[in-house]
Design a protein around this motif. Structure first.
Motif, PDB file in Angstrom:
ATOM      1  N   ALA A  49       1.710   0.222  -3.098  1.00  0.00           N
ATOM      2  CA  ALA A  49       1.105   0.446  -1.781  1.00  0.00           C
ATOM      3  C   ALA A  49       0.366  -0.807  -1.306  1.00  0.00           C
ATOM      4  CB  ALA A  49       0.160   1.643  -1.843  1.00  0.00           C
ATOM      5  N   ASP A  52       2.758  -3.151   0.020  1.00  0.00           N
ATOM      6  CA  ASP A  52       3.610  -2.508   1.020  1.00  0.00           C
ATOM      7  C   ASP A  52       5.044  -2.332   0.522  1.00  0.00           C
ATOM      8  OD1 ASP A  52       3.865  -1.211   3.431  1.00  0.00           O
ATOM      9  OD2 ASP A  52       4.490  -3.002   4.523  1.00  0.00           O
ATOM     10  N   LEU A  54       6.070   0.632  -1.589  1.00  0.00           N
ATOM     11  CA  LEU A  54       5.888   1.870  -2.346  1.00  0.00           C
ATOM     12  C   LEU A  54       7.169   2.270  -3.070  1.00  0.00           C
ATOM     13  CD1 LEU A  54       3.708   3.961  -2.960  1.00  0.00           C
ATOM     14  CD2 LEU A  54       4.544   5.318  -1.022  1.00  0.00           C
ATOM     15  N   ASP A 268       0.196   8.966   4.023  1.00  0.00           N
ATOM     16  CA  ASP A 268       0.576   7.565   4.078  1.00  0.00           C
ATOM     17  C   ASP A 268       0.777   7.073   2.641  1.00  0.00           C
ATOM     18  OD1 ASP A 268      -1.941   7.372   3.037  1.00  0.00           O
ATOM     19  OD2 ASP A 268      -2.817   6.291   4.743  1.00  0.00           O
ATOM     20  N   LYS A 269       1.002   5.787   2.471  1.00  0.00           N
ATOM     21  CA  LYS A 269       1.317   5.255   1.145  1.00  0.00           C
ATOM     22  C   LYS A 269       0.161   5.439   0.165  1.00  0.00           C
ATOM     23  CE  LYS A 269       0.009   0.616   2.737  1.00  0.00           C
ATOM     24  NZ  LYS A 269       0.468  -0.777   2.959  1.00  0.00           N
ATOM     25  N   SER A 273       0.095   8.123  -3.198  1.00  0.00           N
ATOM     26  CA  SER A 273      -0.227   7.618  -4.536  1.00  0.00           C
ATOM     27  C   SER A 273      -1.328   8.447  -5.186  1.00  0.00           C
ATOM     28  CB  SER A 273      -0.661   6.148  -4.445  1.00  0.00           C
ATOM     29  OG  SER A 273       0.340   5.357  -3.841  1.00  0.00           O
ATOM     30  N   THR A 309      11.416   7.577  -1.536  1.00  0.00           N
ATOM     31  CA  THR A 309      11.931   6.572  -0.594  1.00  0.00           C
ATOM     32  C   THR A 309      12.742   7.201   0.535  1.00  0.00           C
ATOM     33  OG1 THR A 309      13.883   6.258  -2.008  1.00  0.00           O
ATOM     34  CG2 THR A 309      11.993   4.802  -2.375  1.00  0.00           C
TER      35      THR A 309
END
Length: 364
Positions: A49, A52, A54, A268-269, A273, A309
C-alpha cells in the motif's frame, strides 16, 4: 414398522451431532501467536500500500502464511522447519504458475503435487495446517492472470513474504521461549505404508478429480474446489471428515455474508490491509477452538487474498455465489474421499495394487 428409527434414538442422534458441531475446545495458545501471524501476512500488504502496489502485497501476504508452520520445538529445529516450509511454498507456487501456461498439465500436476506434499508432511509429522497452504499456493498460482515474464517477479514476491514470515517467527520464538519451554525434539516415528503412501495417493487422486469436475462445470474460480476438498479429506477420522465438511459449508455461508458487508464498505488500500490483519488475528485465535467459527473469517480473508486484484471489476454477488458453489462441490468430494479412505473394503481393494507399484522398502 421396523425400518423407522425410534423417536428417542433420533433425538439422541440429533443431540450428538449438535454436540460435535458446537463444542468449543479450550486452548493454551497465547495471543502473541495470532498477533505475529497477522504481522506476517499483513506487513507485506502495508508495504504494498505504501508503494501503491497492493497487488504485490497480496502475493507476498500468501507467503506470510508460512509462519503458521512454526513447530513448538527448540529454536534450531523450529527455524529449519520454517525454512523448509518456505522453500516448499515457493516451489508449489512456482509449479502452479508454470502449469498456468500448459493447461493439459493442470489436473495431473496438482494431483501429483498434492500426493507428494502430503507424503512429505506425513513422513515428517508436520502439524496443522499440514499440506493445505502449500496446495492453496499452487492452486492460486495456476489461476493467476499473468504473462510468462511476470513469473519470476511473482515468485520473488512470494519468496520475500516467506522470508519475512521466517524473520518474524525468529523474534517471536526468542520471546516465547523465555516464557515457556519448548517441546522436546523427538525422533521421527516409524511411519506405516498406509499413512505415508496409500492415504496421500488417494487424497491426491480426489483433489485431481475435484479440479477436473470444476473445469468440466466451467467454474471460473476452480482453485477453491481442490483446496476445500483437501481441507476436508485430510482429517484423521470419518467423524472428523463429516464435522469438517459441515462446519466449512456452514461457516462459508455465514462468511460470505460478512464478505458482502465488507465489500460494501468504501475500502481503500490501507483499510483492506488492516482488515486482513484483523481477520488473520481472529482466525488464528478461533481455529484451535472451533473450526466453523474460524471459517466465517477465513472466507472473506481468502476472497481478499486471491481476488484482491480483481475486486470491483465484477459484481460482488456473482463472485460470492461462485465461491459458495466451489466450496460445496469441494467439500462434497472431500467427504466422498474421506468415506473411501476410512472404508476397510476400499483400502483392501485399492491398497494391494498400490503396494505392488510402490513397495514399502522403496519409500519407507
Amino acid at each position: 414398522m421396523r425400518g423407522l428409527r425410534p423417536p428417542g434414538s433420533f433425538r439422541s442422534m440429533i443431540r450428538t451431532e449438535w454436540h460435535h458441531l458446537t463444542t468449543i475446545r479450550s486452548s493454551d495458545r497465547r495471543w502473541q501467536m495470532p498477533f505475529c501471524a497477522a504481522l506476517a501476512s499483513g506487513l507485506p500488504l502495508l508495504i504494498g500500500a505504501w508503494f501503491d502496489h497492493l497487488d504485490y502485497g497480496f502475493i507476498s501476504s500468501l507467503g506470510g502464511m508460512v509462519f503458521l508452520y512454526a513447530p513448538n520445538t527448540p529454536l534450531s529445529h523450529r527455524m529449519v522447519a520454517l525454512m523448509a516450509a518456505a522453500f516448499s511454498m515457493s516451489a508449489c507456487y512456482t509449479l502452479g504458475m508454470i502449469c498456468h501456461f500448459v493447461p493439459a498439465l493442470l489436473v495431473p500436476m496438482l494431483a501429483f503435487m498434492t500426493m507428494l506434499v502430503a507424503m512429505v508432511c506425513r513422513f515428517y509429522v508436520v502439524g496443522p495446517p499440514g499440506s493445505l497452504f502449500f496446495i492453496m499456493a499452487a492452486s492460486i498460482g495456476v489461476y493467476s492472470p499473468v504473462g510468462i515474464l511476470q513469473v519470476p517477479l511473482n515468485v520473488g514476491l512470494l519468496t520475500m513474504g516467506c522470508l519475512l514470515a521466517c524473520a518474524i517467527a525468529f523474534f517471536y520464538s526468542v520471546y516465547l521461549l523465555r516464557l515457556q519451554p519448548p517441546q522436546p525434539e523427538t525422533p521421527l516415528p516409524r511411519a506405516s505404508f498406509d499413512f505415508v503412501v496409500f492415504d496421500p495417493i488417494v487424497i491426491g487422486v480426489f483433489v485431481g478429480i475435484s479440479l477436473a469436475l470444476a473445469q468440466a462445470f466451467g467454474l471460473q474460480r476452480a482453485y477453491w474446489v481442490p483446496v476445500s476438498c483437501l481441507a476436508v479429506i485430510q482429517e484423521v477420522s470419518l467423524r472428523a471428515v463429516w464435522n469438517r465438511q459441515f462446519q466449512r459449508i456452514a461457516g462459508t455461508a455465514i462468511g460470505l455474508l460478512l464478505a458482502m458487508a465488507l465489500l460494501r464498505l468504501p475500502l481503500d488500500k490501507w483499510s483492506v490491509s488492516v482488515a486482513m490483519m484483523l481477520l488473520t488475528f481472529l482466525i488464528e485465535t478461533l481455529v484451535v477452538r472451533h473450526y466453523g467459527l474460524a471459517v466465517v473469517f477465513i472466507t472473506p480473508l481468502t476472497i481478499f487474498l486471491a481476488e484482491g486484484t480483481r475486486l470491483g471489476h465484477e459484481p460482488a454477488a456473482a463472485m460470492l455465489e461462485a465461491r459458495l458453489l466451489d466450496i460445496v462441490l469441494g467439500c462434497v468430494l472431500g467427504f466422498i474421499g474421506g468415506v473411501c479412505l476410512h472404508s476397510p473394503r476400499f483400502r483392501g481393494a485399492v491398497g494391494k495394487p498400490i503396494r505392488r507399484v510402490f513397495p514399502s522398502r522403496l519409500v519407507l
